[in-house]
Enzyme design. Structure first.
Site, short mmCIF file in Angstrom:
data_model
loop_
_atom_site.label_atom_id
_atom_site.label_comp_id
_atom_site.label_asym_id
_atom_site.label_seq_id
_atom_site.Cartn_x
_atom_site.Cartn_y
_atom_site.Cartn_z
N GLU A 457 -1.89 -11.63 -6.35
CA GLU A 457 -2.90 -10.57 -6.46
C GLU A 457 -4.24 -11.17 -6.84
OE1 GLU A 457 -1.50 -7.47 -9.09
OE2 GLU A 457 0.53 -7.55 -8.28
C1 XIL Z 1 -3.22 -1.64 -9.12
C2 XIL Z 1 -3.89 -1.04 -7.88
O1 XIL Z 1 -4.76 -2.01 -7.35
C3 XIL Z 1 -4.65 0.22 -8.25
O2 XIL Z 1 -5.12 0.86 -7.08
C4 XIL Z 1 -3.75 1.17 -9.03
O3 XIL Z 1 -4.51 2.26 -9.50
C5 XIL Z 1 -3.11 0.47 -10.22
O4 XIL Z 1 -2.43 -0.67 -9.76
N1 XIL Z 1 -0.74 -5.57 -11.24
C6 XIL Z 1 0.02 -5.09 -10.21
C7 XIL Z 1 -0.61 -4.19 -9.19
O5 XIL Z 1 1.17 -5.48 -10.07
O6 XIL Z 1 0.32 -3.29 -8.68
C8 XIL Z 1 -1.79 -3.46 -9.76
O7 XIL Z 1 -2.41 -2.72 -8.71
C9 XIL Z 1 -2.75 -4.45 -10.37
C10 XIL Z 1 -2.12 -5.25 -11.49
#
Ligand code: XIL
Length: 870
Positions: A457
């Site tokens: 991410e």
């Molecule tokens: C985030 C999304 O980007 C947002 O749109 C949502 O509101 C919240 O979640 N860790 C994770 C992801 O594993 O699923 C998260 O994504 C960010 C942090």
């Protein structure tokens, strides 16, 4: 007044006339209209609520109360605003469908004025939603931490609608950290900008091509990435996707609690049609999940047997459903605490979550086993991952390492050495303070387990308020280059690098511009940095770390009782809203005062659920104040340094213990937050005007027994408990001693019974204006705060580029009427001049700074210009 200024200050300052702004042409011609049947966009009339209707606004959940009221108003010559109350979740708030005003591909400028009612301080944000249901995308336009005393505040941003989201296109106001905050909104506008349609840069080298022999390149998507130029950019550079939200556990069910994968299937199909691989995110998580699987209606954990059955059923059904459409799954996400104190005991390091409570620490192993059973039965080749953030924290990395090691060893013993957990996902939500060496340490530790690593991410936050200076963009690029250089080095063990969002404006951290492509889908320096990271690192110097935040403490003595005495009005606001972790919770506003004996700090925290159930004081809802009296910035604590912690219940803790002497504190819990007021005795210095001390404020957000977020005024590293070099700086200002007609001589105290004369303190109003197209504009509300003989301090110390400070005619008239002084604050120097030198014949006056980097030359020239004009 300009002592030393010739040496210190040199800026080219020119007073010049600026033509009235505001002739932004609307350009329907430039918009791409490709849906033949779709009517052309209607013109949006500003919504002022003066017709006493809600203007089409509704509650997002339907449970909010929206009332048109004359209690507050922002409209010139008007009387009404919309009051928003009874919110119960962060995402609740007023929403308006704007589909009929939108041409596909066109960019719009969206603005709303907001005024906070309660709590004392809260984050508020303006956002736009594209599409409805599980595959929708939610885009933050602007966020601000506001307090009730700020009055009306404007939230504004631009967004390009590349996708029409099946005609579900809304704008809305919510609070990301306060589910019960109530507020007014007024004067909503929605106008096309003149930027025209954009094209992606087709001549760039695709990222996936550069790294084709190393690892897959992924991105996070919702439905809106599968249209127009967003799809072009997605396909050009990536070969893999992760659903940003749609495949999270909560969305696997319909309202009746039955499995329903309709939206997910449609997204999966779209990705397949475009030839993109799919990573599954996520099966077991404490967020965006279905609580009923582990917790009953009264909030009590289900029995272990029941919860385990639900866990296995959820995992097996989901894995079975998607089958080998996915190449891998995040089986468990974010199970570890942040910075666990005893990481070798991974079980003790687990986050308090509904699954842990109902099942116990083996819920992780159980989840992996359930997934593995389905995969083995079907003979699929799907990799199972553990995924977490703050992966660069060595304690967290150690706990993860121990957990994966133990679970894999157990499984291997029964299964001929086979792995159960195939990979570790490093989320990689980083910021400019992330040390790539820590990323390396964690990564190498994980690799040593014989598992593969996924960068799952990736984003690097930089800048704020949707603004990124050139220097910040460069620093961001440098860190991206360092990361990719590391990734290349370990490519053999890295399966994929996935970015968390396609471009800055659609990122979950949009305000901090964290990605490779900007709001117009154009490549940023970070893109070029990762094209050839070694070359980039060789060619550019690492950018110095960001300057420490600067603030003022005004002179005054409050009563420490948790009530906000009037004297606090003199103190400038210090926003406590820089987040140290991937998740962003409670934030607030601090203020500081000083007198000859003590430093006083007031912190108003916005937090709707207060929790002190953790045994660790730093994991409870609490405020910390850091003080470095001699501003020595040492990497360790000296005698003059201290960390003071107060939770919402006024329980204190100190580092070191000895600083507790004569410390006083009071707290007050109110709707939606709490206030902490403290008195910190000066122990090693005699405070005086213009003295600088090292200073920081931190807000710990406790939730269910663990710390879910840390917000600070300055430090992003989390090292403040042992390292004073990460603090910001506070200047003590406003002591009226010099201005008092009769300075009491030592040994000759004031006559008893005669109260001290009220000081002629000059009230300083501090503006920290944002920069837009190199223009620095100051809100009228800030100017209006400048009182008679007051000082307007315009702080531009965080900017390096050429810029113009623009003051409107009304603003100049007000400043002149108040006989105000204007101070322009740069890094090495303050320049002050009376407002009376400014011309009030012009529509606007711009103070232009060329080459801020070269202070040495032109200050006197600039002053000559200023004063000769008179
Ligand atoms: C985030 C999304 O980007 C947002 O749109 C949502 O509101 C919240 O979640 N860790 C994770 C992801 O594993 O699923 C998260 O994504 C960010 C942090």
């Amino acid at each position: 007044m300009y002592r030393n200024s010739r040496k210190l200050i040199s800026v080219l300052l020119i007073i010049m006339l600026v033509f009235p702004a505001g002739w932004i042409t609307t350009s329907a011609e430039t918009a791409t209209v490709d849906e033949e049947t779709r009517p052309t966009a209607a013109e949006f009339n500003p919504i002022t609520f003066e017709d006493q209707t809600t203007g089409g606004f509704e509650g997002r959940s339907g449970t909010e109360t929206l009332t048109v009221t004359d209690e507050a108003n922002h409209t010139d010559g008007g009387a009404y605003a919309l009051k928003v109350e009874d919110r119960a979740e962060n995402w609740h708030g007023p929403t308006l469908n704007v589909a009929s005003f939108i041409e596909k591909g066109q960019e719009y400028n969206i603005s709303a004025w907001v005024k906070l009612i309660s709590p004392e301080s809260s984050q508020l944000q303006l956002s736009t939603q594209v599409g409805n249901g599980d595959n929708a995308s939610y885009n933050n336009l602007q966020e601000k931490t506001v307090s009730t005393s700020d009055g009306w505040v404007q939230l504004e941003g631009t967004y390009r609608y590349s996708s029409l989201g099946d005609e579900f296109l809304t704008i809305y106001v919510e609070s990301a950290n306060n589910s019960t905050a109530s507020f007014y909104i007024d004067d909503i506008t929605f106008e096309p900008t003149d930027s025209g349609a954009v094209e992606i840069e087709k001549d760039l080298t695709p990222i996936k091509e550069i790294y084709q022999d190393d690892f897959l390149i992924g991105n996070a998507v919702s439905d809106s990435e599968f249209e127009g130029n967003r799809l072009e950019l997605l396909k050009m550079h990536h070969n893999l996707i992760t659903a940003e939200n749609a495949m999270k556990p909560a969305y696997a069910y319909n309202e009746q609690g039955e499995f329903d994968f309709t939206a997910e299937d449609s997204l999966v199909q779209k990705a397949k049609d475009e030839g993109l691989l799919i990573h599954g995110h996520v099966l077991v998580w404490h967020q965006q999940s279905r609580e009923a699987l582990h917790t009953d209606e009264n909030g009590n954990p289900l029995s272990r047997e029941q919860a385990l059955e639900n866990l296995r059923n959820h995992v097996k059904t989901t894995v079975e459903h998607f089958g080998d459409s996915v190449i891998s799954w995040d089986v468990v996400n974010e199970a570890m605490n942040d910075n666990p104190p005893n990481p070798s005991d991974w079980k003790a390091s687990l986050r308090q979550s509904g699954w842990l409570e109902a099942i116990g620490p083996d819920y992780l192993e159980q989840a992996y086993r359930a997934a593995k059973e389905v995969i083995d039965e079907n003979g699929w080749d799907i990799q199972l991952y553990y995924n977490d953030y703050n992966d660069d924290n060595q304690n967290k990395a150690e706990a993860i390492y121990q957990m994966v090691k133990e679970i894999n060893e157990n499984y291997a013993a029964e299964n001929d050495g086979e792995l159960l957990i195939d990979g570790i996902g490093m989320q990689a939500h980083y910021n400019l303070n992330t040390n790539p060496e820590n990323v390396r340490r964690s990564m190498e530790k994980f690799i040593s387990l014989g598992v593969e690593v996924g960068v799952t991410e990736l984003d690097v936050t930089a800048g704020s308020d949707n603004e990124l200076t050139e220097q910040q963009a460069q620093a961001q690029a440098y860190l991206y280059a360092q990361l990719f250089s590391l990734y290349k080095e370990h490519a053999e063990h890295i399966s994929r690098v996935t970015f968390w969002g396609l471009n800055d404006s659609t990122s979950w951290r949009a305000a901090q511009s964290p990605l490779l492509f900007d709001e117009d889908l154009q490549a940023k320096p970070a893109y070029y940095a990762i094209m050839d990271p070694e070359k980039f690192i060789a060619e550019y110097e690492p950018v110095e770390k960001e300057e420490a935040n600067q603030g003022n403490a005004s002179h005054g003595t409050p009563v420490i009782d948790g009530q906000i005495d009037e004297v606090w009005d003199n103190a400038a606001e210090l926003p406590v809203n820089r987040y140290q972790m991937a998740w962003q919770g409670a934030s607030g506003v601090a203020k500081a005062l000083w007198d000859e004996e003590n430093l006083y700090v007031l912190v108003q925290v916005s937090d709707d659920t207060l929790d002190k159930s953790s045994a660790n004081s730093w994991e409870q809802d609490s405020v910390e104040v850091f003080v470095d009296e001699n501003n020595g910035k040492t990497a360790y604590y000296e005698e003059d340094d201290g960390q003071y912690r107060v939770n919402f219940d006024n329980e204190t803790s100190f580092n070191p213990e000895s600083i507790a002497e004569n410390f006083e504190s009071a707290t007050k819990v109110s709707d939606g937050g709490y206030t902490v007021e403290v008195k910190i005795p000066f122990r090693t210095i005699t405070p005086e005007n213009n003295a600088k001390i090292g200073f920081d404020v931190q807000i710990n957000d406790g939730k269910d027994g663990a710390r879910q977020s840390i917000a600070t005024w300055n430090d992003l590293t989390g090292a403040g408990f042992q390292d004073t070099s990460v603090f910001g700086e506070l200047t003590l200002v406003g002591s009226n001693e010099e201005e008092q007609p009769e300075k009491p001589t030592p040994g000759k105290p004031n006559k008893p019974g005669k109260p001290d004369k009220p000081g002629k303190t000059k009230k300083v109003v501090i503006a920290n204006p944002p920069i837009n197209d190199n223009k620095v504009l100051i809100d009228d509300e800030i100017i209006e705060k400048v009182q008679e003989n007051g000082v307007l301090e315009i702080n531009i110390s965080r900017y390096k580029q050429a810029l113009e400070i623009v003051l409107t005619n009304d603003q100049i008239i007000h400043l002149k009427e108040q006989n105000a002084t204007i101070t322009i604050k740069q890094k090495n120097a303050n320049a002050s001049f009376p407002a009376s030198v400014l011309s009030d014949d012009e529509e606007e006056v711009a103070i232009t700074f060329d080459q801020i980097d070269e202070w040495e030359q032109a200050w006197s020239k600039a002053l000559d210009l200023l004063f000769n004009k008179k």
